[in-house]
Every structure is written in structure tokens, then in C-alpha cells.
Write a protein that holds these residues in place. Sequence first.
Motif, PDB file in Angstrom:
ATOM      1  N   THR B 150      42.841  47.928  25.904  1.00 31.19           N
ATOM      2  CA  THR B 150      44.132  47.512  26.451  1.00 31.19           C
ATOM      3  C   THR B 150      43.891  46.686  27.706  1.00 31.19           C
ATOM      4  O   THR B 150      43.110  47.079  28.573  1.00 31.19           O
ATOM      5  N   LEU B 151      44.545  45.535  27.780  1.00 26.08           N
ATOM      6  CA  LEU B 151      44.447  44.676  28.962  1.00 26.08           C
ATOM      7  C   LEU B 151      45.713  44.882  29.793  1.00 26.08           C
ATOM      8  O   LEU B 151      46.817  44.902  29.238  1.00 26.08           O
ATOM      9  N   SER B 152      45.538  45.028  31.100  1.00 29.28           N
ATOM     10  CA  SER B 152      46.691  45.341  31.938  1.00 29.28           C
ATOM     11  C   SER B 152      46.610  44.622  33.274  1.00 29.28           C
ATOM     12  O   SER B 152      45.579  44.024  33.615  1.00 29.28           O
ATOM     13  N   CYS B 153      47.703  44.667  34.025  1.00 28.99           N
ATOM     14  CA  CYS B 153      47.737  44.109  35.379  1.00 28.99           C
ATOM     15  C   CYS B 153      49.048  44.487  36.026  1.00 28.99           C
ATOM     16  O   CYS B 153      49.995  44.887  35.358  1.00 28.99           O
ATOM     17  N   GLY B 171      43.300  39.557  20.373  1.00 29.90           N
ATOM     18  CA  GLY B 171      43.501  40.714  19.523  1.00 29.90           C
ATOM     19  C   GLY B 171      43.400  42.039  20.262  1.00 29.90           C
ATOM     20  O   GLY B 171      43.136  43.074  19.662  1.00 29.90           O
ATOM     21  N   LEU B 172      43.619  42.024  21.580  1.00 30.00           N
ATOM     22  CA  LEU B 172      43.665  43.246  22.388  1.00 30.00           C
ATOM     23  C   LEU B 172      45.121  43.661  22.586  1.00 30.00           C
ATOM     24  O   LEU B 172      46.022  42.812  22.571  1.00 30.00           O
ATOM     25  N   TRP B 223      41.596  51.254  29.648  1.00 28.29           N
ATOM     26  CA  TRP B 223      42.404  50.121  30.098  1.00 28.29           C
ATOM     27  C   TRP B 223      41.630  49.260  31.091  1.00 28.29           C
ATOM     28  O   TRP B 223      41.079  49.766  32.066  1.00 28.29           O
ATOM     29  N   GLY B 224      41.643  47.969  30.873  1.00 29.11           N
ATOM     30  CA  GLY B 224      41.080  47.030  31.835  1.00 29.11           C
ATOM     31  C   GLY B 224      42.205  46.360  32.603  1.00 29.11           C
ATOM     32  O   GLY B 224      42.974  45.592  32.021  1.00 29.11           O
ATOM     33  N   PHE B 225      42.315  46.677  33.885  1.00 33.29           N
ATOM     34  CA  PHE B 225      43.306  46.026  34.762  1.00 33.29           C
ATOM     35  C   PHE B 225      42.629  44.791  35.350  1.00 33.29           C
ATOM     36  O   PHE B 225      41.726  44.922  36.178  1.00 33.29           O
TER      37      PHE B 225
END
Lengths: 433, 433
Positions: B150-153, B171-172, B223-225
Amino acid sequence: MAVNTVASTTASDSTHPGVSLGPAVALSCRECGERIPLGPHFACTACFGPLEIAYELPEGDPEALRARIEAGPDTIWRYAPLLPVPADVAAKPNLNPGFTRLVRADRLAAELGVTGELHVKDDSGNPTHSFKDRVVAIAVEAARAFGFTTLSCSSTGNLAGAVGAAAARAGLRSCVFIPHDLEQGKVVMAAVYGGDLVGIEGTYDDVNRFCSELIGDPAGEGWGFVNVNLRPYYAEGSKTLAYEICEQLGWRLPDQLVVPIASGSQLTKIDKGLRELIALGLVEDRPYKIFGAQAEGCSPVSQAFKGGHDVVRPVRPDTIAKSLAIGNPADGPYVLDIARRTGGAVEDVTDAQVVDAIKLLARTEGVFAETAGGVTVGVTRKLIENGLLDPTLTTVVLNTGDGLKTLDAVAPTTGPSAVIRPSLDAFRAAGLA
Amino acid sequence: MAVNTVASTTASDSTHPGVSLGPAVALSCRECGERIPLGPHFACTACFGPLEIAYELPEGDPEALRARIEAGPDTIWRYAPLLPVPADVAAKPNLNPGFTRLVRADRLAAELGVTGELHVKDDSGNPTHSFKDRVVAIAVEAARAFGFTTLSCSSTGNLAGAVGAAAARAGLRSCVFIPHDLEQGKVVMAAVYGGDLVGIEGTYDDVNRFCSELIGDPAGEGWGFVNVNLRPYYAEGSKTLAYEICEQLGWRLPDQLVVPIASGSQLTKIDKGLRELIALGLVEDRPYKIFGAQAEGCSPVSQAFKGGHDVVRPVRPDTIAKSLAIGNPADGPYVLDIARRTGGAVEDVTDAQVVDAIKLLARTEGVFAETAGGVTVGVTRKLIENGLLDPTLTTVVLNTGDGLKTLDAVAPTTGPSAVIRPSLDAFRAAGLA
């Protein structure tokens, strides 16, 4: 070579002596074939048919021409040898449009059941974020060549911004005409470049009629209307879409292209561009099919195609795809010819399908398209479903503008998944972890 | 070579064994120099200082490296040998940002009294129309390398759209957090890519605090922020602005750069990029000055610079330049160092000057900038007036985003020149002929 050439034309033939627009040698009537010298003309003096550019394209070794193009700038000017522009065009102040991304769309392909190569030609990357920058850039060169000092057009939005920006960069005055009741966002996008922007009390048709009057009046002297008296030059800009697609595929024709239809000019010029590449030996000569895409609420060409007619009956547009909302498309009959000749088709989709397709493209490929891009993606899906487009072949779908320009189309159905207090408990309760 | 390198680090040192991010070999503390293996970390375990990437950059013949870069794709990936990304990055599905236009701005130069070369680096040409696509693209590679799904910010707009689009293309899954009261347009731009978008009841600071909590919680596992636990990777994306500017100038350092300051990270990474090019022998080593630009309503770094302080005192932002409205800029002290070391300065302009500068750039060059671009152009004018920027040298001014995203800034003062009936008499009466 064989594509629209004449044996020779010298500058002294011209009504604008000394005009040098690269390989362009004359204006040629698309109906009767009559030729006249290059000038700011758009209708045949013999039959009133539409004029287009005739070329004397470079002959010789295709490898050398390919190498010359590849060594050129990353803009449409790499194709200057095939366009009605002076050879030193890239050195002049202009917006340098083109060479936009060809996006390999595997995730979209999977959703559409495409097993062949699927690509999206994404023209939202142009300077003012629509393909209009291509056509306007060519019109600017014609305006300079003919000594025009004011650049003008009638527009419902995209074109006004493209003309305003191009004129500002080129140091030309601009004065563009729009319907007085355009949305404020579009007015701002058109006015910010500092040219004159005139709201006309009436419909887009009224704006158009007014511009035609102005061309014949002393008040319009020295004015280049990109989509009227410079139209033959302007329209050629769309050929660059064909050139770029083939070069970006590794100098290869796609099997199938899906192109939006407004006036139909873009589709006819893409076909012209493909035929030029074949004639020049830049790509292998093999069959390709061109499919036209319209919104159901403005689908005169699609109706004619499906009804088997040669004549396109005008309609009153009613669709969210406003950049395609031309009810009486000038190039409609030529589009029908091309779709039939190449084995393609013309299809239309509803506004709801347009919105779904915009979201599908955004969700699968991260490309946020204008409504016109929703039309082409939606039509692609429909053409696959009805068996007209072969999902095992290489297909290129055009997106000609940016979703930022038509936010209203998706706004009612696009929003946050949840609104929560800033706490982990609230987040867990929202079910998104 | 000398720029941030270590003798050697093997993959087995890593908390993420097998991670291969090109020339990146470790994370290094910008305060105490402590090194730790590559991983999703952003603060030094020894002193809590910020971490950045340490490289083992390619050694050898600069000519060969230049040729390798020039033969690469027309995206930031041409610089893959200098970035924390795998060597095959260009083959992975991503948005392919970068290599945006460097616009030679002669007409703007004339208005500003610049007699040297003036260029605008126009990053509105990126896929989602801001420089954020550069930094997010690097963060995506780190996310893939560390196995995040999951990509986040946290975001106030531009970043949310950039993350949503990049995740869709890769595709994430994405789940991004915004203040709940953002303008609808920005919400639509962020939500259209189909990821989760969560409105947080609170300010941007509340959103940030919540994201920090989430990283430490099981709910945020995997999760990658991009701007928190992937920040060291993300930030490196801004180096590509320096690389492109120099390559587009013909592998030459500009004398002066004017860069906007939000967190200050972009300015510090541009300096890092320039120093790398010098160390690698890709450009001649000669002095350059970096100038920072802020809006008066959020000018903590400018105030510190002018006051001669080393410490940046936080402020509460109140400016139309919302993409620069960070009241407590993390890289503020580094920016002060760089401005002083290179002989540059930090300056600020009022909101009215920002609007004037947006219009000036649009009117002279056909580039419609976001408010951040109004800040840099406005500050350039002010720096010339107060004698800090030399108008006889080569200057590059950054525009980091698109005017379409901040229409509200210019809308109140931008509109039609006239609204008339569709008649030649009415047109003549309007005085525009």
C-alpha cells in the motif's frame, strides 16, 4: 513520391512570394483536386471544397530520414521535414508541443480482455494539456509566414487556451472568441495568457459565424484565424500523432487505432500521416484499421456509419464530452470513407459510459483523461464487446486532453472513501486497514 | 568518488537482504553521519537526525557516462545510474516523469531587465502536472523493494494525486490522507485514480500526526508513506531537476537558480545533484548560487536568512501559495547553509506579487504556472531589483506545478476583455480591432 505531391512549384507562383514552408508546395482541393499557391485560404476557388496542403516530401533512403528524425528535438519539430513549416522552426520561440507519452497499458488491457498490445497515446502532456497545441503550433508558423500579427480563433475552451499561450510565447497579439456563458474555469485558462478574450452573446455557432464575417472585414485585416483561414496548415498538426505513434512503436504501424471525432479532421490527418510514412518507406506497408469514437449525445458520424449512409446529418449536441460536441462535423464524410476503406468502424457511448471509462483508465494506468479520452476508451470496450475490434492485435487508443479540464464530468461520483477523526480507532472502524 | 559514498556495503548488511537500489548503498544521518543499511527508515537511531541516501556512484570516464545518460529514455530514468532505483527501473510500470521543458525565456528576460540567459524549468509537464511525480516515482521503487503493498501519504493536494496515479499505474493499493475540508477540485484529482482517500477532521498538522501514529501501528503494516518512512528515497527525486537543467544547458551549470521552498527538501537535493555532477566530472566545476523563494505569508526561512539567524522559527501559514505553505520546514537550516555557502539568498513576495508574476510568465512565455511558480518568478524580479541576482548571468527559475491546479489564485482578476453581440459594429465599438 506519390502522396499529394506536385512536380514543382516555385515561390514566385505564390500569392505570398517568398513564403517558405518546408515541403509544402501548394494548397490542393480535397474535392476537385484544384491547386492554388500557398496562402491564407481554406476554400477552393473552383468548387468551394476544403483545401489541404500538398507536399513534395523528401525522397531517398528511408534509413537516413529515420536517423534524421531520431536526431531531432523531442517535440513535433523532429518531423519538420514532413510538415508545412520552415526548416529552422525549432529555433523559433514556440511551445514545443508533442512527443507525448505512448503508455503501454497492460492493466487496462487485462480489464478489457485485450491479449495483444494495448497502448494509450496520452496527449495531456502537451504544454496546455491537449492535442490542440500541435495544430496551433503549425498555424503559428503559417501566421508568421503570411505576416499576420494577430492570432485568433473561435473556441469553446481548449483551443482558446492553446492559441493564447502560443501567441504569448511567439510574441504575437491574440484575440480569441468564445460563447459568453463558458464556465469560469475555462475563461480563466483562456484569459491568463494576457491576449484579448471576447465573449460573444450567442452559441458556439454564432461565434463561428461572427469570425467568418470578421475575416472578410477590414477590422479582421492581418488576423490569422487558426481554425478558419489558417485551417489547412493547422489541421496538418494532427499528422504528428500518427508519426509519433509509429516511431514510439519502433517504426511500426499499429493494427488498430481508436480516434475521437469532433470535426473529424484529426482522424483524417492521422490516416494521411500513416499513408505518408508508408509511402516514404519509414514503416512497412501493412493493413491498419481506424476506428472513430463519438459520444452518443453528439454522434452524427457514428449514426451515418451504422446506417450505411454517405451523408452525415447534423445534430444538436447534448453530451458531457464538450470538446467533441460538433453537431455538423466538416470532415464527417471523409471519416466514413476512412473507416470503411480500412475496415474500421465508428461507434458511440453514453455519457455514463464516458465517466466509467475515465475512471477505468485512471484506476488502471494512472492517466486522468478528459471526457474525449473517456469516449475513446469507452468505445474501445464497446468495439471489443461487439466483435469489431480484435483484442489479439496491437491497438492504440488516443487520449487527447487532460482530466483537469473536465473535472465536472467525474466530480459527482468521485470523493473520499471515508471522513474520520484523526485516531487509529476511527481508522480501524472505517474498515480501510 | 567523494560525494556521500562508502567504501562498500553488501546486501547482506541490510535489514532488507537482497534489496538492490542501484548505486544506493546505505542510509546516512545528515547530522551525525551514522550509517545504517537501506530500509524504510527516516530518523537516525543514534541522534534522531534525518537520514539521506549514501551512494557509490559510477567511476570512470565522464564522457562514457554522459553518452550512457543521453542514450537513455526521455524521463528521469536516464539518470538511473545516479538514483536509488534498480537498473531495470525503466522497464517497470511507472508514470515515467521528468525530462520536462527548459524554456528559454527571452521575453520574460526583457521584462525583468535580464540581459543574460534566462530559462524556466517547467515541471507542469509531468504526468500529474507537478514535480511531485519525480519524488513519488523514486518512492514507488523503494516501496517495491521493501515489499510494501500500500502506498500512502499525507497531502494537501498535489502529492495525493501523484501518489494515487503512481500507485494505480504500478498496480499497488493506495490510501492517502487529506484534511477533510479540501476544495472539491483537489479531492476529485486525488480520488479519481480509484485508491482510498481519507478525509481527516483536522488541519494538515493533524493529518501528519495521524500518519506517524499509523506507521507504528499494526493497521499501517506493509504501508509505504512516501513522505515519511520512504522520505529518504522520495527526496532524492528532486536531484533529477538539477541533472536535467545541466544536461539541457549542454552539460553546463547555470550561474544562478531560483528554487521554491516548502519543506526545503527540493532545494537541498538540487544542490546535492549539482555537486554530484561536478564530482563525476559531468559538468565543469565553477561557482553557482542558489536562491530560495517563499511567499510572505509563509516565509520562515526568508525571515531567518534576512535576520542572519541559523534557526528557523515556525510560522502559521497564510498565503495563496498553498503548495509551499509549510510553517515549520524540516530542511530550513540546510537551505540557509546552502544559500549562504553558494552566495545566494532567500527572499519572499506578497500574494499580490505572486499573482502578478503568474500573469507575467503566462503573458510573456505562454507558461501558466501554479502559485509556487508565481513565487519564484516574483522573487526573481525582487532579487534583481535589490541587486542580489545578477541579470547579466545565466539564471534558471523553477516552475514546479501547473496553473490549472490553482485557478482560484488568478480567477478574481482574469476575465474577458469584452462581452459583445455577434456583430461587426459591436466589435468595432469594443475598441479591439
